[in-house]
Design an enzyme around this catalytic site. Sequence first.
Site, PDB file in Angstrom:
ATOM      1  N   HIS A 135       0.874  -1.182   0.000  1.00 44.60           N
ATOM      2  CA  HIS A 135       0.000   0.000   0.000  1.00 44.60           C
ATOM      3  C   HIS A 135       0.909   1.229   0.000  1.00 44.60           C
ATOM      4  CE1 HIS A 135      -2.721   2.994   1.843  1.00 44.60           C
ATOM      5  NE2 HIS A 135      -3.724   2.209   1.507  1.00 44.60           N
ATOM      6  N   ASP A 212       3.133  -4.828   7.680  1.00 39.29           N
ATOM      7  CA  ASP A 212       1.941  -3.983   7.633  1.00 39.29           C
ATOM      8  C   ASP A 212       0.718  -4.899   7.752  1.00 39.29           C
ATOM      9  OD1 ASP A 212      -0.245  -2.493   6.964  1.00 39.29           O
ATOM     10  OD2 ASP A 212       0.506  -1.815   5.024  1.00 39.29           O
ATOM     11  N   GLN A 215      -4.597  -4.978   6.774  1.00 42.61           N
ATOM     12  CA  GLN A 215      -5.700  -5.817   6.271  1.00 42.61           C
ATOM     13  C   GLN A 215      -5.800  -7.143   7.010  1.00 42.61           C
ATOM     14  OE1 GLN A 215      -8.026  -5.029   3.998  1.00 42.61           O
ATOM     15  NE2 GLN A 215      -7.149  -2.995   3.738  1.00 42.61           N
ATOM     16  N   LYS A 238     -10.058  -0.744  10.706  1.00 42.24           N
ATOM     17  CA  LYS A 238     -10.219  -1.954   9.880  1.00 42.24           C
ATOM     18  C   LYS A 238     -10.483  -3.168  10.762  1.00 42.24           C
ATOM     19  CE  LYS A 238      -7.327  -0.148   6.279  1.00 42.24           C
ATOM     20  NZ  LYS A 238      -7.937   0.332   5.053  1.00 42.24           N
ATOM     21  N   CYS A 375      -4.829   2.434  -3.656  1.00 45.93           N
ATOM     22  CA  CYS A 375      -3.563   2.933  -3.062  1.00 45.93           C
ATOM     23  C   CYS A 375      -2.444   1.916  -3.274  1.00 45.93           C
ATOM     24  CB  CYS A 375      -3.723   3.259  -1.582  1.00 45.93           C
ATOM     25  SG  CYS A 375      -4.867   4.592  -1.267  1.00 45.93           S
TER      26      CYS A 375
HETATM   27  N1  PMP Z   1      -1.724  -0.672   4.611  1.00 51.32           N
HETATM   28  C1  PMP Z   1      -2.716  -1.359   4.020  1.00 51.32           C
HETATM   29  C2  PMP Z   1      -2.439  -2.732   3.490  1.00 51.32           C
HETATM   30  C3  PMP Z   1      -3.984  -0.802   3.914  1.00 51.32           C
HETATM   31  O1  PMP Z   1      -4.956  -1.494   3.335  1.00 51.32           O
HETATM   32  C4  PMP Z   1      -4.212   0.487   4.424  1.00 51.32           C
HETATM   33  C5  PMP Z   1      -5.571   1.162   4.304  1.00 51.32           C
HETATM   34  N2  PMP Z   1      -6.237   0.942   3.098  1.00 51.32           N
HETATM   35  C6  PMP Z   1      -3.148   1.153   5.036  1.00 51.32           C
HETATM   36  C7  PMP Z   1      -1.930   0.538   5.112  1.00 51.32           C
HETATM   37  C8  PMP Z   1      -3.320   2.524   5.602  1.00 51.32           C
HETATM   38  O2  PMP Z   1      -4.250   2.513   6.636  1.00 51.32           O
HETATM   39  P1  PMP Z   1      -4.809   3.877   7.240  1.00 51.32           P
HETATM   40  O3  PMP Z   1      -5.329   4.679   6.079  1.00 51.32           O
HETATM   41  O4  PMP Z   1      -5.887   3.449   8.170  1.00 51.32           O
HETATM   42  O5  PMP Z   1      -3.669   4.537   7.936  1.00 51.32           O
END
Ligand code: PMP
Length: 416
Positions: A135, A212, A215, A238, A375
């Site tokens: 991401h 990370d 998810q 999440k 993203c």
């Molecule tokens: N890493 C991953 C794999 C994500 O899916 C996301 C959110 N879509 C993020 C990081 C960032 O999370 P946040 O916007 O809640 O900081």
Amino acid sequence: MSCSISRLQEALARFDVNRVRGEFPVLSRRMGKHPLTFLDSGASAQKPLAVIERINRYYSEEHANIHRGVYRLSEQATLAYEHARERIARFLNAPETREVIFTRGATESVNLVAATWGRANLRAGDEILLTGMEHHANIVPWQMVAEQTGAVIRVVPVTPAGELDLDAFRSLLSPRTKFFGCVHVSNALGTINPVETLVREAKAVGATVLIDGAQAVAHFVPDVQAIGCDFYVFSGHKLFGPTGIGVLWGRADLLNAMPPYQGGGDMIKKVDFDGTTYREIPERFEAGTPHISGAIGLGVAADYFAALQPAAHAYEDALLEYAVEKLTAIPGLRLVGTAQRKVAVCSFLLGDIHPHDVGTMLDADGIAVRTGHHCAMPLMKTLGIPGTVRASMAFYNTTEDIDRLAVSLERIRKMF
Ligand code: PMP
């Protein structure tokens, strides 16, 4: 009876999805004349009453600023906040509670590590190894640090099925690899990466490793000790918890050796214009008044989610199988991301209809999905597509949700 139906029936015998749905008020909403079909939990999951009511109680009965108050209300709020930290430590199987740092979310957690550990430890020529399915939150902070330090970013390629190329990963590892950052579960494709193996091999060449888990935490309970990483990050929203709160877990020795990220109240031992000294973790990285209600709500969410396992995860697996069967029966629909190990996410393209058009037309039927690059622009570039439609499921989704999605997609397909 199809194989997915019998598996679903087995899973449903152990998981009462209708009872669980009743705990999520928003799921009974209607979108105009249609019931809400919420298939965008990957972007942000819905909240159970246990979380909503706990936050309500906190603001109705318990709120005061924490840590500095000498009066009972403040002491009680402090206890609730610190209890949330204990709950998260237990959730992650962290060796120590103080290793849990509350942040604004996964994004802030990665930025914290990049700006502090990264700037203090990376030098010109060092290599930062990332994967092609990260991401943006686990790419851009490292690009910023690379620019500041002269470190170089290397990337583990992704196969057409949406898995990491493990041979390429191994050939990229070297004593120059100072850092390895890897997504536990891909948000765009649902791929579950073999993080235990990846971490072990990256650490064998001396790399510091961040996983990370943004998810992953919505689908299973991670165990940071079994994974063996140095840092693990995720966002509360999440994990069926509040927005604006997240977690950085890190090994105590590493965190205490890192320079602070933000300066301010609560993170200091002593402030003097001649020089200031900092506290140890967790306060070292929690400058200012934190998101008290968010942390408390997140603690409840983590416990709520963990209590549903492993039945909820088995149900989701069966639901994914059902969804794959239903969706691949639609002429012209192509699933993107067919990894062996996946969470309940279906990313797809419908003929050559633009994903945004599909998403907008699904919304007309009350169906909420995410469309676009998710993203993960580098991943989309590798796959040679501008984006996908992503239906991301949680344990509260049902076969009816999938059936409605399939009927709507058929309707859309016939319009083009
Ligand atoms: N890493 C991953 C794999 C994500 O899916 C996301 C959110 N879509 C993020 C990081 C960032 O999370 P946040 O916007 O809640 O900081």
